[in-house]
Every structure is written in C-alpha cells, then in structure tokens.
Scaffold this motif. Structure first.
Motif, PDB file in Angstrom:
ATOM      1  N   CYS A 190      30.085  43.015  29.265  1.00 47.70           N
ATOM      2  CA  CYS A 190      31.345  43.120  31.267  1.00 47.70           C
ATOM      3  C   CYS A 190      30.700  40.965  31.165  1.00 47.70           C
ATOM      4  CB  CYS A 190      30.133  43.779  31.891  1.00 47.70           C
ATOM      5  SG  CYS A 190      29.752  45.114  31.674  1.00 47.70           S
TER       6      CYS A 190
ATOM      7  N   THR B  69      38.327  39.043  37.555  1.00 50.94           N
ATOM      8  CA  THR B  69      38.138  39.407  36.755  1.00 50.94           C
ATOM      9  C   THR B  69      37.157  40.396  35.998  1.00 50.94           C
ATOM     10  OG1 THR B  69      37.377  37.786  35.412  1.00 50.94           O
ATOM     11  CG2 THR B  69      39.780  37.236  36.452  1.00 50.94           C
TER      12      THR B  69
ATOM     13  N   THR C   8      35.659  41.699  32.571  1.00 56.16           N
ATOM     14  CA  THR C   8      36.560  42.229  30.921  1.00 56.16           C
ATOM     15  C   THR C   8      35.407  43.134  30.394  1.00 56.16           C
ATOM     16  OG1 THR C   8      39.017  40.439  30.068  1.00 56.16           O
ATOM     17  CG2 THR C   8      36.949  41.524  28.292  1.00 56.16           C
TER      18      THR C   8
ATOM     19  N   ASN D 216      40.134  45.567  30.556  1.00 54.33           N
ATOM     20  CA  ASN D 216      40.708  44.331  30.896  1.00 54.33           C
ATOM     21  C   ASN D 216      41.612  44.912  32.233  1.00 54.33           C
ATOM     22  OD1 ASN D 216      42.625  43.798  29.498  1.00 54.33           O
ATOM     23  ND2 ASN D 216      42.961  41.281  30.706  1.00 54.33           N
TER      24      ASN D 216
ATOM     25  N   THR E 244      39.896  36.929  32.184  1.00 52.63           N
ATOM     26  CA  THR E 244      39.418  37.285  31.214  1.00 52.63           C
ATOM     27  C   THR E 244      39.640  37.752  29.390  1.00 52.63           C
ATOM     28  OG1 THR E 244      37.939  36.356  32.949  1.00 52.63           O
ATOM     29  CG2 THR E 244      36.560  37.394  30.876  1.00 52.63           C
ATOM     30  N   ARG E 245      39.221  36.785  28.684  1.00 54.53           N
ATOM     31  CA  ARG E 245      40.369  37.042  27.293  1.00 54.53           C
ATOM     32  C   ARG E 245      39.181  37.890  26.463  1.00 54.53           C
ATOM     33  NH1 ARG E 245      44.128  32.544  25.124  1.00 54.53           N
ATOM     34  NH2 ARG E 245      44.717  33.161  27.203  1.00 54.53           N
ATOM     35  N   CYS E 246      38.793  38.909  25.191  1.00 55.05           N
ATOM     36  CA  CYS E 246      38.317  39.051  24.219  1.00 55.05           C
ATOM     37  C   CYS E 246      39.493  38.621  22.717  1.00 55.05           C
ATOM     38  CB  CYS E 246      38.041  40.454  24.790  1.00 55.05           C
ATOM     39  SG  CYS E 246      37.086  41.306  23.175  1.00 55.05           S
TER      40      CYS E 246
ATOM     41  N   THR F 253      43.111  42.112  24.918  1.00 48.82           N
ATOM     42  CA  THR F 253      42.803  42.379  26.455  1.00 48.82           C
ATOM     43  C   THR F 253      44.613  41.693  26.405  1.00 48.82           C
ATOM     44  OG1 THR F 253      41.655  39.488  26.378  1.00 48.82           O
ATOM     45  CG2 THR F 253      40.288  41.696  26.605  1.00 48.82           C
TER      46      THR F 253
ATOM     47  N   PRO G 190      43.513  48.733  34.500  1.00 49.84           N
ATOM     48  CA  PRO G 190      43.064  47.559  33.130  1.00 49.84           C
ATOM     49  C   PRO G 190      44.782  48.038  31.637  1.00 49.84           C
ATOM     50  CG  PRO G 190      42.163  49.992  33.591  1.00 49.84           C
ATOM     51  CD  PRO G 190      42.661  49.851  34.756  1.00 49.84           C
TER      52      PRO G 190
ATOM     53  N   ILE H  61      33.800  37.334  23.984  1.00 47.62           N
ATOM     54  CA  ILE H  61      34.132  36.995  25.375  1.00 47.62           C
ATOM     55  C   ILE H  61      34.312  35.660  26.284  1.00 47.62           C
ATOM     56  CG2 ILE H  61      34.565  38.648  26.903  1.00 47.62           C
ATOM     57  CD1 ILE H  61      32.901  41.047  25.768  1.00 47.62           C
TER      58      ILE H  61
END
Length: 300
Positions: free
Chosen positions: A95, A152, A154, A171, A175-177, A189, A239, A255
């Motif tokens: 997380c 945020t 993710t 997500n 906040t990107r994955c 995401t 999400p 992440i």
C-alpha cells in the motif's frame, strides 16, 4: 499535492549524486518488522528497507523515501506492506498513500487499510469488493474530523491461485503503479486529476464545480480519501481496478507517489531497472533521479 514556495534551508546540502553514491545493500533489521498471527508487517517506519523472500510469492521488495525538505516541511507519504496476509504465505499486500492538507488521513490508512482488506479476502467479486472497501474506509475517515485533509491510495495485492500469481491493483488519486516487463511497461493505475478529460467530464456531468483548474478551486485530484469539505463538488472515492497474471515476462512492480511521476515517465522505468538487480538500489535510483530533475514534492 499542492506546490509550495522553496523555504530557507541552513542544513548542509547533499546532492542527489552523493545520495546515490552512499547506497549500501542490507537486509531489513528485525526491529523494522512486526509479526502478528503469522503476518509480517512493515509500516515503513524506516525510511528505507530491503526485504528478501527466497521462495516467496515475490523474490524481494524494497522501499525508499525522501521528504524533499527543500520544498516540503512535512512527509505526508505513507506506506505499508503485509506478508503472509491472513497467515497465508501465498498472499502479500503493498500500500502507498500520499496525504495532502496534513498527514492525518494517510496515517489512518497506513494503520487500518490492511485490517479492512482482510475482511474482503477471499474475494466474492473483486470489483465490487474493492469499491465497497474504499467507500467504507472513507466513511471512517470522515470521523477523523479533518475535513480539509485527504489522501491518494494505491493498493497492490498479489496471491497465488492454482499455481499462478495474480496481481490486483486498486487506486484513487495519482499515486501510480507501473509493471515493468522485459520489453516494456504497463501502467496498472489511472491518474485521477481534474486535467484529465474523462475525470473533468464526469465532475461536470455530476454537477461538480471546477475553477482555477481545481475542484471548487482547491483540489487538483478528482478522486481521493477524505476532503469531505468539498466532496459534494465532485470528489469521489470509487477506485480504478485492474487485474493481471504475473509471468516470467514481468520483472518489477513500481509503486510511487507523484513526486516521481511529475518528472519521470512510465517508459523510463525500463531503463531505471535494467542496470540494477537489487530492489533497494532501484528504489534509491528512482528517488535520486526525481530529485535531480527538480521534483518539488515528497518522494516515495
């Protein structure tokens, strides 16, 4: 996240290159881990760590952060990992939360997301389960009485099903994955920001208010936990959810908060991971590269 003016800093300045040159490889100290009912939990109280899992559902994982004190007074990024989720070595949860307006919401999510996540496993319907989970947690956030704070989120959850490793990602926010593969990258995401046409159209269609390129003139994010003072103007907590089977073609899962993605493109992750075999080194390399390029936010 909202840019702020650079503040005076009388501390000795350490260049990004000096940080990179000081990298050392190590195994996470025992004090950084908490073991409860078979689960191995790390709440990122350490600013950096590296964890090997020989024979585990992943080979290793690492975390590294920099508050970017030249631009930010506080560290609002919060992370958590839980191995052996529900006592099962075939389940692991990662997380990352990026708070704004204070760290109250991201702190809450760091402390409690894992507990609520366990309530929906095994999934009955993973799409509906994640949506209900995020909605329920946001109601708990409302009780914190910090209506102008938010975060945020993710979430990357990996479990083994019939010998296959299945990745679920959920997500809200930016906040990107990114899944790094042998010959490219795959974003898992969706960036929830007002400047995204799909999100902009949704907000207007639902009767929301946007001015100064922000929801009600205040928030650039279009989906996040918290921010209850402007929820009625278009901020939602539903999400985006994706699913993938992990194979030998997949190398790394990255992440990171927008302190990284503001200055680094997804496709660059392939280059940033190819020359490194240690996940901690990769984490540090990404953070240092973000600093070198002038990121003005917390970086995780």
């Amino acid at each position: 996240s909202i840019p702020v003016k650079k503040k005076e800093n009388t501390a000795q300045f350490i260049t990004p290159q000096q940080k990179l040159e000081s990298i050392s490889k190590f195994i996470l100290p025992r004090k950084g881990l908490l073991k409860i009912n078979g689960e191995i939990i790390n709440d990122n109280s350490l600013k950096e760590f590296y964890r090997e899992m020989k024979g585990g559902i992943v080979e290793s994982y690492a975390y590294y952060e920099d508050s970017n004190s030249g631009f930010r007074d506080y560290m609002e990024d919060k992370g958590k990992s839980i191995e052996n989720l529900k006592g099962d070595q075939n389940k692991i949860l990662f997380c990352l939360f990026d708070g704004h307006g204070g760290e109250e919401v991201s702190n809450f999510l760091q402390d409690y997301f894992g507990q609520y996540m366990k309530q929906i496993i095994p999934f009955k319907n993973f799409l509906l389960d994640f949506k209900n989970l995020f909605k329920s947690l946001d109601e708990k956030v409302k009780l914190l009485n910090v209506s102008e704070a938010g975060s945020t989120a993710t979430i990357a959850y990996i479990e083994r099903q019939n010998g296959k490793r299945i990745l679920y990602v959920a997500n809200i926010g930016d906040t990107r994955c990114v899944l790094v593969q042998k010959n490219g990258v795959r974003r898992m995401t969706y960036d929830d920001r007002v400047d995204d046409k799909r999100e902009y159209d949704r907000i207007i269609k639902q009767g929301g208010i946007i001015f100064n390129e922000r929801i009600y003139g205040q928030l650039m994010l279009s989906r996040c936990f918290g921010d209850w003072n402007i929820k009625e103007y278009g901020v939602i907590v539903e999400p985006h959810i994706s699913k993938a089977e992990l194979t030998d073609e997949d190398s790394y899962l990255i992440i990171a908060t927008d302190g990284v993605w503001d200055v680094i493109e997804d496709k660059e992750c392939l280059r940033l991971t190819q020359s490194n075999s240690n996940t901690l080194h990769i984490c540090k390399n990404i953070v240092v590269e973000s600093l070198k390029r002038g990121s003005q936010d917390n970086i995780s």
